[in-house]
Design a protein around this motif. Structure first.
Motif, mmCIF file in Angstrom:
data_model
loop_
_atom_site.group_PDB
_atom_site.id
_atom_site.type_symbol
_atom_site.label_atom_id
_atom_site.label_comp_id
_atom_site.label_asym_id
_atom_site.label_seq_id
_atom_site.Cartn_x
_atom_site.Cartn_y
_atom_site.Cartn_z
ATOM 1 N N THR A 119 -4.055 7.934 -8.049
ATOM 2 C CA THR A 119 -2.688 7.598 -8.460
ATOM 3 C C THR A 119 -2.050 6.595 -7.512
ATOM 4 O OG1 THR A 119 -2.437 9.790 -9.459
ATOM 5 C CG2 THR A 119 -0.421 8.546 -9.021
ATOM 6 N N SER A 120 -2.237 6.806 -6.216
ATOM 7 C CA SER A 120 -1.658 5.856 -5.261
ATOM 8 C C SER A 120 -2.352 4.500 -5.357
ATOM 9 C CB SER A 120 -1.749 6.402 -3.830
ATOM 10 O OG SER A 120 -3.085 6.533 -3.407
ATOM 11 N N MET A 121 -3.662 4.478 -5.702
ATOM 12 C CA MET A 121 -4.345 3.203 -5.932
ATOM 13 C C MET A 121 -3.711 2.459 -7.100
ATOM 14 S SD MET A 121 -8.345 4.308 -5.413
ATOM 15 C CE MET A 121 -8.904 2.954 -6.420
ATOM 16 N N VAL A 156 0.840 -1.206 0.000
ATOM 17 C CA VAL A 156 0.000 0.000 0.000
ATOM 18 C C VAL A 156 0.868 1.247 0.000
ATOM 19 C CG1 VAL A 156 -1.741 1.325 1.251
ATOM 20 C CG2 VAL A 156 -1.894 -1.179 1.174
ATOM 21 N N LEU A 157 0.700 2.090 -1.012
ATOM 22 C CA LEU A 157 1.392 3.374 -1.069
ATOM 23 C C LEU A 157 0.532 4.464 -0.444
ATOM 24 C CD1 LEU A 157 3.172 1.807 -3.144
ATOM 25 C CD2 LEU A 157 3.402 3.978 -4.362
ATOM 26 N N ASN A 181 -12.380 1.968 4.755
ATOM 27 C CA ASN A 181 -11.365 1.166 4.072
ATOM 28 C C ASN A 181 -10.304 2.064 3.444
ATOM 29 O OD1 ASN A 181 -12.649 -1.268 4.588
ATOM 30 N ND2 ASN A 181 -13.784 -1.252 2.656
ATOM 31 N N VAL A 182 -9.192 1.461 3.033
ATOM 32 C CA VAL A 182 -8.176 2.197 2.279
ATOM 33 C C VAL A 182 -8.633 2.287 0.827
ATOM 34 C CG1 VAL A 182 -6.799 0.071 1.971
ATOM 35 C CG2 VAL A 182 -5.761 2.313 1.568
ATOM 36 N N THR A 227 -1.581 -1.084 -6.839
ATOM 37 C CA THR A 227 -1.927 -2.256 -7.641
ATOM 38 C C THR A 227 -0.721 -2.749 -8.432
ATOM 39 O OG1 THR A 227 -4.212 -1.458 -7.818
ATOM 40 C CG2 THR A 227 -3.515 -3.144 -9.382
ATOM 41 N N GLY A 228 0.032 -1.809 -9.024
ATOM 42 C CA GLY A 228 1.222 -2.198 -9.771
ATOM 43 C C GLY A 228 2.262 -2.869 -8.894
#
Length: 386
Positions: free
Chosen positions: A75-77, A68-69, A252-253, A81-82
């Motif tokens: 963008t952080s999602m 998790v970033l 949730n995040v 994921t990447g």
């Protein structure tokens, strides 16, 4: 007899309750070996430390993936994921599973699907075929197209996956494992613990034992993340003015969760509400006991659509997060307007004819899933059926 190694990836707090009884059934099945990977927000304290509950339930964790970033924006999602794809690809290379299970529709679950399917590992998708709002709508159906075996929670979902061109022989309506937990609670609904004493949390003690209580769980909508703070402030003000004892759960995040969290913190500091107590997380069974003994669940959690439908718990569903999702007579929809939310809560609390509905399962999903996994020939190759 060869043992199938089934790798399950749990990435967030709600995903555990969606798979818990299936984990137990896989673990106990003589023809299956459970490999458990905990990743993402499920490892983080600010989102409830789901990993602690998983370990306390006796599950052995094979790998932990921190992915998790910070940022809690689109963008952080995407970057989370990447990173998940990269890390999970290594995990699957090390574990060499015979199949991988990805759960439902959270944004990061597509990382599990990509990492497995790109390595020619049969992919099993739990709870595909449903309709909802949010980025979840796209992710769920993308998972379906990457998956080789589909274990759905309703007939409606099964029909939708058939229309997506999937092989009918690889689609099974197992029901949702979270309904297995709800079935246990329905048969023994007593609230046999003090939520504040057991889980701490922050905020007022409230008079919930004398007056009863409502439960709130409101998450940001990733496609509307910029308005997350404004949206939660409407719900906060409605609950504050109603002055009913309230147990409120952290979001949730997701993109927008910073806005939701900041809205809660600011409101709490300024108003110091005497009727609201805040929690990060609870054991799945305790949460369901809390729900079945409540006056109403408010917010936009899928628990209101799934478990509460089975338990017959009144629900005020706010906004678009559960858009078009199949629901029972327990749910009343509301916009993000304080006055409309107040009216909806008052309506749900006063209605007496809410009944239990078996839309998402009958309480036997976990065992059913394990048997299907043991008896189905798994493959990583498929072709669209039309």
């Amino acid at each position: 007899m060869s043992i199938k190694k089934i790798c399950v990836v749990v990435t967030a707090r709600p995903s555990y309750s969606r798979i818990k009884t299936a984990l137990t059934a896989i673990k106990n099945h003589p023809e299956l070996e459970l490999q458990l990977v905990i990743a993402g927000a499920a490892l983080l304290g600010r989102y409830g430390n789901a990993v602690d509950f998983i370990e306390n339930d006796g599950f052995k964790i094979d790998e932990k993936v921190f992915m998790v970033l910070e940022g809690e924006n689109p963008t952080s999602m995407a970057k989370t994921t990447g990173l998940g794809v990269m890390e999970l690809a290594n995990v699957f290379y090390r574990l060499q599973p015979d199949a991988v299970i990805t759960i439902a529709d959270r944004f990061e679950t597509i990382a599990t699907s990509i990492a497995a399917s790109y390595q020619n590992i049969p992919l099993i998708h739990i709870q595909g075929g449903e309709v909802t709002g949010n980025i979840d709508e796209k992710v769920r159906h993308a998972n379906t197209k990457l998956a080789d075996l589909h274990l759905v929670a309703s007939e409606d979902a099964k029909e939708r996956i058939l229309k997506m061109g999937e092989n009918p022989k690889m689609i099974f309506n197992t029901g949702c494992p979270s309904i297995d937990l709800a079935s246990e609670i329905k048969n023994n609904p007593k609230l046999d613990f003090d939520p504040i004493e057991k889980y701490g949390g922050v905020g007022a003690e409230t008079k919930w034992k004398d007056e009863g209580y409502i439960v709130v769980m409101q998450h940001p909508v990733t496609t509307e993340y910029a308005s997350a703070r404004k949206d939660v402030e409407q719900t906060l003000q409605a609950v504050y003015e109603l002055n009913i004892p309230t147990f409120w759960f952290w979001p949730n995040v997701d993109a927008g969760s910073d806005g939701t969290s900041n809205g809660i913190r600011t409101f709490r500091e300024i108003k110091k509400p005497e009727n609201i107590h805040f929690f990060k997380n609870m054991e799945p069974q305790d949460f369901l006991k809390l729900l079945i003994n409540s006056k109403c669940l408010i917010g936009n959690s899928s628990a209101g659509i799934r478990e509460c439908s089975y338990l017959g718990v009144p629900v005020v569903n706010i906004g678009s997060r559960q858009n078009r999702r199949q629901r029972g007579n327990n749910v009343l929809n509301s916009s993000y307007d304080k006055n409309e939310i107040i009216k909806a809560i008052e309506n749900r609390i006063s209605v007496k004819n809410i009944t239990s509905e078996n839309i998402y399962g009958d309480g036997k999903s976990g065992d059913r899933i394990a048997d299907i996994l043991a008896n189905t020939e798994l493959s990583f190759h498929k072709t669209i059926m039309y």
